[in-house]
Design an enzyme around this catalytic site. Structure first.
Site, PDB file in Angstrom:
ATOM      1  CG  HIS A  52      -0.420   0.285   2.510  1.00  0.00           C
ATOM      2  ND1 HIS A  52      -0.070  -0.696   3.410  1.00  0.00           N
ATOM      3  CD2 HIS A  52      -0.147   1.457   3.133  1.00  0.00           C
ATOM      4  CE1 HIS A  52       0.388  -0.146   4.517  1.00  0.00           C
ATOM      5  NE2 HIS A  52       0.349   1.170   4.374  1.00  0.00           N
ATOM      6  CG  ASP A 105       0.253  -4.064   2.692  1.00  0.00           C
ATOM      7  OD1 ASP A 105       0.566  -3.518   1.619  1.00  0.00           O
ATOM      8  OD2 ASP A 105       0.019  -3.430   3.743  1.00  0.00           O
ATOM      9  N   GLY A 201       2.756   6.684   9.036  1.00  0.00           N
ATOM     10  CA  GLY A 201       4.097   7.043   8.598  1.00  0.00           C
ATOM     11  C   GLY A 201       5.104   5.922   8.750  1.00  0.00           C
ATOM     12  CB  SER A 203       2.771   2.250   6.098  1.00  0.00           C
ATOM     13  OG  SER A 203       1.528   2.236   6.733  1.00  0.00           O
ATOM     14  N   GLY A 204       5.184   0.044   5.871  1.00  0.00           N
ATOM     15  CA  GLY A 204       6.250  -0.442   5.007  1.00  0.00           C
ATOM     16  C   GLY A 204       7.551  -0.737   5.719  1.00  0.00           C
TER      17      GLY A 204
END
Length: 253
Positions: A52, A105, A201, A203-204
């Site tokens: 995402h 994801d 912030g 994420s990933g």
């Protein structure tokens, strides 16, 4: 993704400069202070992040980042460097669910040039396909917000979270007032007591453990409802379920 956009570090501490040399910041511009997601270096030409986080046609991977408010780093320290991503590859089975979450994801970013490893840029190890996670204490790091919808951290932060079984995660989510997510075998959960979590912030970014001096990434910050809510674990992509795809993609691209 985390409800409200995506994840940040709540209730943690500032990391030391160079403590996690595999950490990268993703930026939509060449300026390194435009952070929107985290990621990790897994190869001299590849970074890994959440599916995402593929939200812009142009993405830069920022290596050696520590303080996003500093245009350059400290004297005698190597500067951060923004490297253009030349290929963005989401997992082919990635999709957005009806509750706003993401399945499968995970994404890989091929850099426009290879990096040279040094004390501030190193790859993180991938887990084995059967890597055990239940009950371990793992670290998540990032530049996300300090409280839900609050200000973002400029300096890299870290927090330690307990990883729980998927069964325990499903039970906890069924008990909380927010309903929760349908946890798949391709996901894992960490943190459940509140007050410490990843959030917007982050994420990933990687959820990782250190064993025998080596860092291994077991999860990717993916989704959750708000942040640091008691009985509401954070949900991470379970990296061990995607090792074959990662290796095939890196070897064949």
């Amino acid at each position: 993704m985390k409800e409200g956009i995506g994840p940040y570090i709540v209730g943690g501490f500032e990391a030391e400069r160079g403590e996690y040399p595999f950490m990268v910041s993703l930026s939509a511009t060449a300026a390194p202070n435009n952070h929107f997601c985290g990621g990790s270096m897994i190869h001299e030409s590849w970074a890994m992040t959440a599916g995402h986080c593929i939200a812009y046609s142009t993405i830069y991977v920022v290596i050696r980042e520590y303080d996003t408010d500093e245009p350059t780093e400290q004297p005698q320290m190597p500067d951060e460097e923004s490297i253009l991503v030349k290929q963005q590859i989401r997992h082919p089975d990635y999709y957005v669910t009806t509750n706003g979450g993401s399945e499968n994801d995970i994404a890989l970013l091929k850099l426009s040039k290879s990096v040279t490893w040094d004390n501030f840029v190193q790859p993180i190890c991938l887990p084995t396909p059967d890597y055990p996670t239940d009950g371990v204490k793992a670290v998540v790091a990032g530049w996300g917000r300090l409280v839900y919808d609050g200000i973002s951290a400029s300096v890299l932060r870290k927090v330690t979270l307990p990883v729980i079984s998927n069964l325990a995660c499903r039970v906890l989510m069924s008990l909380n007032m927010f309903g929760g997510f349908n946890i798949k075998d391709t996901e894992l959960c960490a943190g459940w007591f509140g007050f410490r979590d990843s959030c917007q912030g982050d994420s990933g970014g990687p959820l990782f453990v250190k064993d025998a001096g080596k860092f291994t990434e077991i999860g990717i910050v993916s989704e959750g409802f708000l942040c640091a809510i008691p009985l509401n674990p954070g949900v991470y992509t379970r990296v061990s379920k995607f090792v074959d795809w990662i290796q095939q993609t890196v070897n064949n691209a």
